[in-house]
Every structure is written in structure tokens, then in C-alpha cells.
Enzyme design. Structure first.
Site, PDB file in Angstrom:
ATOM      1  N   LYS A  24       0.972  -1.329   0.139  1.00  0.00           N
ATOM      2  CA  LYS A  24       0.031  -0.212  -0.100  1.00  0.00           C
ATOM      3  C   LYS A  24       0.159   1.366  -0.034  1.00  0.00           C
ATOM      4  O   LYS A  24       1.366   1.398   1.321  1.00  0.00           O
ATOM      5  CB  LYS A  24      -0.753  -0.305   0.787  1.00  0.00           C
ATOM      6  CG  LYS A  24      -2.129   1.128   0.603  1.00  0.00           C
ATOM      7  CD  LYS A  24      -2.539   1.388   2.337  1.00  0.00           C
ATOM      8  CE  LYS A  24      -2.073   3.243   2.549  1.00  0.00           C
ATOM      9  NZ  LYS A  24      -1.653   4.220   2.454  1.00  0.00           N
TER      10      LYS A  24
ATOM     11  N   GLU B  25      10.182   1.053  10.529  1.00  0.00           N
ATOM     12  CA  GLU B  25      11.499   2.350  10.356  1.00  0.00           C
ATOM     13  C   GLU B  25      10.461   3.609  10.300  1.00  0.00           C
ATOM     14  O   GLU B  25       9.631   4.188   9.642  1.00  0.00           O
ATOM     15  CB  GLU B  25      11.870   2.291   8.816  1.00  0.00           C
ATOM     16  CG  GLU B  25      13.440   3.245   8.827  1.00  0.00           C
ATOM     17  CD  GLU B  25      12.538   4.056   8.613  1.00  0.00           C
ATOM     18  OE1 GLU B  25      13.403   5.422   9.499  1.00  0.00           O
ATOM     19  OE2 GLU B  25      12.956   4.514   7.566  1.00  0.00           O
TER      20      GLU B  25
ATOM     21  N   CYS C 107      13.609  10.433   6.499  1.00  0.00           N
ATOM     22  CA  CYS C 107      13.936   9.543   8.242  1.00  0.00           C
ATOM     23  C   CYS C 107      15.279  10.402   8.313  1.00  0.00           C
ATOM     24  O   CYS C 107      14.778  10.068   9.606  1.00  0.00           O
ATOM     25  CB  CYS C 107      13.713   8.732   8.164  1.00  0.00           C
ATOM     26  SG  CYS C 107      14.579   7.354   7.392  1.00  0.00           S
TER      27      CYS C 107
ATOM     28  N   GLU D 257      10.162  16.565  14.295  1.00  0.00           N
ATOM     29  CA  GLU D 257      10.294  15.502  12.993  1.00  0.00           C
ATOM     30  C   GLU D 257       9.456  16.393  12.291  1.00  0.00           C
ATOM     31  O   GLU D 257       8.491  17.288  12.426  1.00  0.00           O
ATOM     32  CB  GLU D 257       9.897  14.242  11.954  1.00  0.00           C
ATOM     33  CG  GLU D 257      10.667  13.833  10.882  1.00  0.00           C
ATOM     34  CD  GLU D 257      10.415  12.898  10.606  1.00  0.00           C
ATOM     35  OE1 GLU D 257      12.169  12.204  10.507  1.00  0.00           O
ATOM     36  OE2 GLU D 257       9.403  12.019  10.563  1.00  0.00           O
TER      37      GLU D 257
END
Length: 500
Positions: free
Chosen positions: A183, A257, A291, A392
Site C-alpha cells: 500500500k 522504520e 527519515c 520531526e
């Protein structure tokens, strides 16, 4: 070299299930936007739970049928052939991804090309998955282990590096003998379908690689499906927690992750030219949309002012523009939501006392006025516990701060809930290795940054995730161990006689 000219025609993508395009059952669609222009790029199936069920059952049938019937060597060769086809289609895939997420075409094309390295490596591991014979005390029994695949693996992947992260997620799963349902993010759904089509062209049996597009409904249906045996998710820590909780209810595993707030630490003996390039690459080369972005930079006080001045000059000179054009050095952020997040978090940082040294605003370019461009931004004066230093951004926003010594910077670097990556810049190699031991991060780079390889494990500490991608240990996370016992003697084992 610029990308091939894209088309302005609206694209239409169906799901890809069991080797063919399949429309959604209820006709729902969603649109994706080209972040460079702000125009509609194409439409995709808004998959329902029924669509997901079709894909998972196709994957399950392929797992029990043609994929399991192939030898590991043959499966590995098909994976390698798939990698060759992806590399040969790198220009097309790179263009599609750049048009959907705004990252530079050169980076997206390179990522499509190196996908071949991942599929070659893991394809080569497919016939090297071995059990072992265990020397029991009872000499008449042969006891050995067999490593077997789990079944259907769900791979939920983000928009920032769609092809690269998809292959990172599914290559070890396929090498282990599993089948997959992918997905992709709603922002970048097209390349996953293109990859699945190439898988069939490579000779991988229908149903082994399936794609369902859509949002939350599709994602939840995939995570909750009783035939899904493992979930590989790359994305935010908030979504990762939700997925892990739902998976835990079914007692299945996750490879997660998740986010990062990675520190780039520079000591005063480092090579300043090398540092400048590394820090810029770590945060602005992908518009901060990675990331492992080095979004916190700590410079030893002796070099702080000089290095900050150089970085500000470079940030102000970065050429924003159409990411399909070779002269552009940074493209837009991927979505209007990401642009709004960048603006909101920088505004909050300023309210908390930070100072803008560069950027800090949206940019409207001539001819691309509706694009989602945000200026390369450098902030100073944010405290270690301020929101901008703890969370983040996922945009081109760098926070800089001075430090005194190793103890000082280790405390600041480890002060966030994340632990994905870190960089250390020093010519004292002893100090570099000692710092690597003290930093709570899954990857530590010394005198380099943002480097990955197919055979080196990658993953995070703390809230940055669970499990590891890449390297031989990645395959083990998609296997389960069976212990087989065989009595070789013909002796009668009387159940009422206890032997000592």
C-alpha cells in the site's frame, strides 16, 4: 541531465492484483497533486476493505501455490531479473516520482537504478537460508531446524522515496519466500503499480506482488486482515504505534522504520569543507524529506560562527525550481500539508525564542506560483527541549546550536525520543568511535552522512522503530523456525520406564 518531458494528461491508475489492473469495487477514487505546479497529476483507486481482501487472498493463493513451488534459487533469479527491468525503467519511474513528490529527478532516477542492487543481493540470499542440525544428548534422535516463510506480508510505504523504500521493505520478504501486498502513500501511488507490472514482466508469478492504493480505510483493512502474517511499515512514529498495537492484537510481528531527529555533530578539528557539504546534503539535498535528515546540527564553539556563516550563505544560494530540470538544486515539498507543517513548526520555533538565519518562508517562483516551495531554512537559539528540537519537521529546516565538549553534545544529541541516525565529524578517529558508542542511534556516520547499502543493517533505536532493514538479518525477520525431531532407532520407548 534533465528528466524526460512529462505529459500534462491526467493519469488513471487501478489497483494491481493477481497480475492485472483491477478497478475498485465501489468506484471511489482520489487525486494526487503535482507539488511543483499545484495541478492535479492523476487519480487512483480509493480501495475499500473488499479490495484489500481481494489482494490479500491473491497473495495468499500465490504463496500456497506457484511461489512456494519454485526453488529458492529460481525465486532469487526472478528477483534479480526484476531488478534489471526496474533499472532499465529508471528514467520513467524517476520522472513519475518527481512529478508526484517534488524531489530532484536525479535522486529519484538514482534510487530506481540502485533498486537493482537490493534485488540482486536479496535474490542471491534466497537459496542461502539454511537451518541447522542440533547435537542432542539423545544420540538416536536427529533434530534439525527449518526456516520457513510467514505467508502474506503487508508493506505500507511512504512518499519520500517510493521505489527505494518499497524494494527495501519487500526484497527480504520475497527472498524468504513470502508474498506481498503493497500500500503506497496516497501522495506517490503510481510507481508501486509500475513496479508490480515489471515484476510480472520479469516472470514473477501473478499474485506474488500486489498493490492496493488508498488511505486509512485500505491501511487498516490490510493491517487487520487475518491472512496477513507480517507488517513492514515506514512512516511516522504515531502511525507506527497504531499499527503495532493493532498487529499485537493478532499476535503478528512488525518491522517499523519510523521518524528521526538526527544530530550532525561537528568537532573543531573536522575538515570544514567536508563538513559544509555533509551538513547541507544531510538536510537540504532532499528538501529535508528523509527519515535520516540531519535536522539538528551541533558545532563546537570554536568553529560555530564560521561554520554557521558558511551554511547560511550556501542555504541562501540554493536554486529552487522544477525538480525535473538539471539546474534545480531543490524542489518543492511533497504536499500542501507538508508545506503547512513547515510553516507552522518554524513559526512556533520563533515564538519559542529561535532566530531565523536563512529562509523561514514559503517561496513563490515565477511560472510555478502554485508550487509547494519552502525556502532552505536555518534556525539558531532553540533549546534542546523545544518542540522544533524534539519533533520531526520532514522539511528543509535545520536547527544549529553550539557545544562545549563530548559530554555536552552527547547529552543534547540523545535528548530526543528518536534514535534513527547520527553524524560525527572529526579527524580524531578515536573520538569518532567513542562517540559512536555513546550516541543512541541505529546508524552512526563518521565523516560522512546519509549513506546506505543493501548489505548493511538499517533501523532505529527508541521511537525510531523496531527491527532492521537491509543486510542478511533483514531476511530473518520474515522467517519462522520449525524444529523437526526424528527417532532413528527401532528401540521401544516404554512410557512407564524412566531411563537415567
Amino acid at each position: 541531465m534533465s528528466a524526460p518531458s512529462g505529459t500534462t494528461a491526467l493519469r488513471h491508475y487501478a489497483n494491481y492484483i493477481n497480475g492485472r489492473d483491477q478497478p475498485g469495487r465501489d468506484g471511489g477514487v482520489f487525486q494526487s497533486i503535482n507539488p511543483t505546479t499545484g495541478a492535479i497529476w492523476g487519480d487512483f483507486v480509493e480501495s475499500s476493505a473488499a479490495d484489500v481482501d481481494t489482494a490479500v487472498r491473491a497473495a495468499h493463493s500465490a504463496f500456497e501455490g506457484p511461489w512456494s513451488a519454485l526453488s529458492p534459487t529460481r525465486r532469487g533469479r526472478l528477483m534479480m531479473r526484476w531488478g534489471e527491468l526496474i533499472a532499465a525503467s529508471a528514467d520513467k519511474i524517476g520522472t513519475i516520482e518527481t512529478e508526484q513528490n517534488g524531489k530532484l529527478f536525479a535522486e529519484m532516477r538514482t534510487q530506481a537504478r540502485v533498486a537493482q542492487d537490493w534485488l540482486t543481493y536479496f535474490g542471491g540470499l534466497a537459496d542461502k537460508i539454511e537451518g541447522r542440525v542440533i547435537p542432542l544428548d539423545r544420540m538416536s534422535i536427529l533434530n534439525y531446524t527449518v526456516l520457513e516463510p510467514l505467508g502474506v506480508v503487508a508493506a505500507i510505504v511512504p512518499w519520500n522515496s517510493p521505489t527505494f523504500l518499497t524494494i527495501m521493505s519487500i526484497a527480504p520478504a520475497l527472498a524468504a519466500g513470502n508474498t506481498v501486498v503493497i500500500k503506497p502513500s496516497e501522495v506517490t501511488s503510481a510507481s508501486a503499480v509500475e513496479l508490480a507490472r515489471l515484476a510480472e514482466e520479469a516472470g514473477i508469478p501473478p499474485g506474488v506482488v500486489n498493490v492496493v492504493t488508498g488511505g486509512r480505510i485500505a491501511g487498516e483493512a490490510l493491517v487487520d486482515h487475518p491472512l496477513v502474517a507480517k507488517i513492514s511499515f515506514t512512516g511516522s512514529d504515531a502511525a507506527g504505534r497504531t499499527i503495532a498495537a493493532r498487529a499485537g492484537q493478532r499476535l503478528i510481528g512488525c518491522t517499523l522504520e519510523l521518524g528521526g531527529k538526527s544530530p550532525n555533530i561537528v568537532f573543531d578539528d573536522a575538515d570544514i569543507d567536508q563538513v559544509e557539504a555533509g551538513v547541507l546534503s544531510g538536510i537540504f539535498a532532499a528538501a529535508g524529506q528523509t527519515c535520516v535528515a540531519g535536522s539538528r546540527a551541533f558545532f563546537q564553539k570554536k568553529i560555530y560562527d564560521r561554520l554557521v556563516s558558511r551554511l547560511v550563505d550556501r542555504a541562501n544560494s540554493i536554486r529552487l525550481g522544477d525538480p525535473l530540470k538539471a539546474e534545480s538544486q531543490m524542489g518543492p515539498v511533497a504536499s500542501s500539508a507538508q508545506l503547512a507543517k513547515d510553516e507552522r513548526m518554524v513559526a512556533q520555533a520563533v515564538a519559542d525564542g529561535a532566530e531565523i538565519l536563512a529562509g523561514g518562508k514559503r517561496v513563490r517562483l515565477e511560472g510555478l506560483e502554485n508550487g509547494y516551495f519552502y525556502a532552505p531554512t536555518i534556525l539558531q537559539g532553540a533549546g534542546s527541549l523545544d518542540f522544533i528540537m524534539q519533533n520531526e519537521v520532514f522539511g528543509p529546516v535545520l536547527c544549529v546550536a553550539p557545544f562545549e565538549d563530548e559530554d555536552d553534545v552527547v547529552a543534547m544529541a540523545n535528548s530526543t525520543p528518536f534514535g534513527l541516525a547520527a553524524g560525527v565529524w572529526t579527524n580524531d578517529i578515536r573520538r569518532g568511535h567513542l562517540m559512536a558508542r555513546r550516541l543512541r542511534a541505529g546508524t552512526v556516520w563518521i565523516n560522512t552522512y546519509r549513506a546506505l547499502a543493501f548489505n548493511s543493517p538499517f533501523g532505529g533505536f527508541k521511537d525510531s522503530g523496531l527491527g532492521r532493514q537491509n543486510g542478511a538479518e533483514a531476511v530473518n525477520q520474515f522467517l519462522q523456525t520449525k524444529s523437526v525431531w526424528c527417532e532413528l532407532s527401532r528401540d521401544i520407548q516404554d512410557p512407564f520406564v524412566i531411563k537415567t
